[in-house]
Structures are given as C-alpha cells and as structure tokens.
Scaffold this motif. Structure first.
Motif, short mmCIF file in Angstrom:
data_model
loop_
_atom_site.label_atom_id
_atom_site.label_comp_id
_atom_site.label_asym_id
_atom_site.label_seq_id
_atom_site.Cartn_x
_atom_site.Cartn_y
_atom_site.Cartn_z
N MET B 135 0.84 -1.21 0.00
CA MET B 135 0.00 0.00 0.00
C MET B 135 0.87 1.25 0.00
O MET B 135 0.61 2.20 -0.74
N ASP B 136 1.89 1.25 0.86
CA ASP B 136 2.73 2.42 0.98
C ASP B 136 3.56 2.66 -0.28
O ASP B 136 3.96 3.79 -0.56
N ASP B 138 2.72 1.86 -3.42
CA ASP B 138 1.94 1.83 -4.64
C ASP B 138 2.21 3.09 -5.44
O ASP B 138 2.42 4.16 -4.87
N ARG B 141 5.07 5.80 -4.83
CA ARG B 141 4.92 6.80 -3.78
C ARG B 141 6.17 6.99 -2.92
O ARG B 141 6.46 8.08 -2.48
#
Lengths: 275, 275
Positions: B135-136, B138, B141
């Motif tokens: 998630m971090d 993706d 980022r």
C-alpha cells in the motif's frame, strides 16, 4: 530437499494455487509428519514434466521416503507421464472428472487453462475497480465514498481491517472501505458521527489486547500506542461502541485474512460480486 | 435456484475457498452445462448440515436434476450426514485421506480448522507487513523504500500493477512495490534514472493497447489518456524500454491476477516468504 524428510509436490498445469490449498489442508491432518512442501506450477510441456520427474526422483532417493504428488493436470498425456514416478499420486482431475462426465453424459473439454477465466473482462474489471476502491478508502481516507461501499470495516488501528478489505476486493470484487476508531472517537461509546448514516454497512473487527500489543510493538516498539494499557483501553471502548450500536463484529485474533473475509460475508449476509 | 438448472454445491467446514476453486476448475471442463454454483462455508454443526441438506434437496426437486456436491469436510460425522443427500458427492478428504493415512501409517487428526494456521502469528504478521508495504509503495509513492522490496513492478498506468502487488503480498508475503511509467519517462527508451539502481528487482507488465484503452475508458471516458493513440504510444515505448534494459516482463492482457503473480514469481525466480 532435506535428508530423511519426505516431500509433497503440488503440481499443476496452472497457477498451482488450488492443489497447494488442497495439499495444505490434507497434510495439516498429519502435523507430526513434517513433510516438506514444494509447489510446481505451469507444468504444461514435456520438458517441464521431465524436470519435475527428476526433482521427484531425487527427493525419493535422497530421503529414502516415497514422495507425495497432489496434482491438478488437465492433459491426459502429462498426467500419464507423471504416473511413471515412484510418488504416491493423488490427481484431482483423475478422481473427479469421470463421475462428472458420467453425470453430464459427455467428455470433459481437456483444455488447459479453460479454468482461469481467460478474457473474462467484466470480472477482471470489477475486481480491479474493487481493489482501487479499497485502496482509496483505506483508513477513512474518503468518507464521501462510503455511500458506494458494500461494507465498511471499523476497529482499532492494526486490528486487520486493511488486509481484510483488500482480500474482499481481490477475491470477491466487493467494495470494502475501512475506518479506524481512534482515540478522539473514544471519549464516548457512541458511534462516531461520521459513521452513523452508514450503520447498516458497518462491520466491526476486534482483537485480543495482548495480540494487538504484539502487532503494535513490531510497528512502534515501546510507544504509548503499543502499550498494554492503551491496547486494553482501546479494545474495551470499541467493543462497547459496537455492542451499543448493535454493529456485528468478529474477533480477529485467531482468524486468517481468508477466514475474516468469508465469515464476515456469511455473518452479514453480503453476497460476492464476482465468482 | 433456477428451474431446469443443475446446481453444484461447494461445501466446507472452513472458508470453502479450496472446494470452490476445485469446483470451478472441474466445471470449467463442462462449460456448456451452465451449472449454478453455490458455496456453503462453515458447515460445522448439525443445524447447518440440516439447512444445507434442505437446500440441496430443494434444488433437486425444483430442477429435476441431480445436484453435485464438492465437499471438504474433516468430520466423519458431518460427512456421513451429507452422504444421505441425493447429490453426487465428491469429497476431497474422503478421496485422499485414506491413501495418505496408509502412507504415514497413522490416522488423520480429524480436527476441523487445523488447516487454517490458527495462531500462526509469524505468518500473519509477515503477510500484514507485506500488505502495508504494498500500500505504501503503490504508484511510486516511496521510492526510498525500493531497497527493501522483493520486486518492483513497472508498466503503464492501468496495466495491472497494483492488484498484482497486493496479491503477492496477501498470498505470498512478498514485499512488492510498483512504479508507473508516465509520459515524462517516455522521452527516451532508457529506464527512468530513479529505477536504475534496482534493475535486478524490476519486473515489467505490458498489455494489449486495445484492452488498455477499454480499461482506461471506464475510468476516464473520451480523455486523451484513454485514446487508442495514447495507449498504443505508451505500450510501445514501455516495451522498448523493458527490452532495452533487459527487464523481464509479462503481457497481462489474458491473465488473471493470480496468474500474473505466480507466473512472475516463476519467471523471475522469486520465492514466497510465507506458505
């Protein structure tokens, strides 16, 4: 491949995920046996079958123990080649295609990969759309999209909301949002105002405070956030909040992500969006 | 339950995910049969077995066609009750536990849920950590975390990077980052500078421009971003870039997320972190 250790091979002409799952649950019934488990996916050519056979025989001769093969092979030809090995062979297609063919009164298609929903564009798009929805609506980021959610998970930080939402999206195409109950929300045991319009979509996750502490310690060791006192306080407050608002909930402590997702759907009566 | 339509029930005392997967791949060999598929998970009590049996008999009498049951039931007692139904019953445990018990020279444990890795804390933490990493990381980022990644997926926007990364994390505990190749990176067919230190971790996804256009049209209809011309240009540039840098890649057009993840691991030689 360890000496004196039996090996179970999960062999498939596809991803191998299904035979692997079958193998795991069968071998879990014989926990004391310490069987080494090896997945060999995409065994779909003569060359790959030969490589697989070689590996199997090597395990047999090194360990002195008969290997196990759990296989899902559509092609008769490849299946027959695997039969030449000295392993115990349990083939899903072999076991079940004949009774099904008898029932339907026709032969199976024998086409590899027919099972993978190739070019099933609608299904693919729905899952992807759901994944992006879950990403965008993680951690209460976009409350304004709650209207479109199939379910909104609530719980303390690190209770398992994010992985459960992503699994619901990937596996079932569900639009799952989540909202962390933070300390500011805990002054009262009433539901945070922002969640009230969506009460019917809410589902709670709770967790044993001791387990929560472990998980948080890995993230931020020795912080107040990860203290036993804080974990106990937060879990107690959130459980009271969920009970008071009559929001259904599950205790995540002993459950895998797959179990959380499927139990939640079953308990809340949520139907999958994709097969 | 539709009239004149046969129903297949996937019945389990656990999540039902494994029998469902077996059922899907078996029935895919008989596509013309249009069998309705129903999963009944957590059938682990007398009451639930009775409900399931009722549903099965109802389908039999309404359709006039013998139902199919594909089951994974650890408890002999529950399995015997299901045997009373009129359906064709294919039980994974029944088929395979006996040969395995013979091989091991001992009886299976017969404990329901033993297969679900209850309290397998390490495995759970690793998967969750991997999900948060994905998630971090993706959409490029946090390039500074690329150092810790097991794999970095690169490709044009909407080529399937995000769901593949999340699947790699959830299923295999892999730390998967992704980086979108955007128009600014396409002035040259050299790898973007930022990616060069990580060349050995890169894996490309490409896609048929026509399919990419469809996917993008759903997101932003009639935009330049979703035009055939733009899709063709981006795909061509990225494929040249990947070939030139000798980064391995897969064409995502015809593949499911599960296939992308498993083929990528197999092609790049990436081992899972959790079983």
């Amino acid at each position: 491949m360890a000496k004196n250790k039996r090996t179970a091979f999960f062999i498939s002409d596809g991803t191998g995920l299904t035979v692997e799952a079958i193998g795991h649950s069968l071998l879990a019934q014989f926990r004391d046996q310490h069987v080494e488990q090896v997945t060999l996916p995409y065994i779909d050519s003569d060359e790959k079958v030969q490589q697989a056979l070689k590996r199997i025989e090597q395990s047999a001769s090194e360990s002195g123990l008969q290997p196990i093969m759990i296989t899902s092979i559509v092609s008769d030809k490849i299946r027959l080649q695997l039969h030449k090995s000295s392993a115990l062979m349990l083939d899903v297609f072999e076991s079940y295609l004949t009774p099904l063919a008898n029932l339907f009164g026709r032969d199976p298609a024998q086409s590899v990969n027919v099972s993978h929903g190739i070019a099933d564009d609608r299904r693919y798009s729905d899952r992807i759309e759901a994944v992006h929805f879950a990403m965008d609506n993680d951690d209460g980021r976009r409350v304004r999209e709650f209207e479109r959610a199939d379910v909104i998970l609530v719980g303390v930080s690190r209770s398992g909301k994010t992985p459960t939402c992503l699994y619901l999206a990937l596996q079932f195409g569900l639009r799952a949002a989540n909202y962390p109950i933070t300390e500011e929300d805990m002054d009262s045991t009433a539901l945070p105002k922002i969640l009230r319009p969506y009460r019917d979509k809410l589902f709670g996750l709770t967790i044993d405070p001791r387990r929560l502490m472990q998980i948080r310690q890995e993230r931020r060791a020795n912080s107040r956030y990860a203290s036993m006192e804080q974990c106990e306080f937060e879990v107690r407050q959130v459980e009271q909040m969920l009970r008071r608002a009559q929001v259904p909930y599950l205790n995540a402590t002993q459950l895998s992500v797959e179990e959380l997702a499927t139990r939640l759907m079953s308990q809340a009566g949520i139907e999958r969006r994709v097969d």
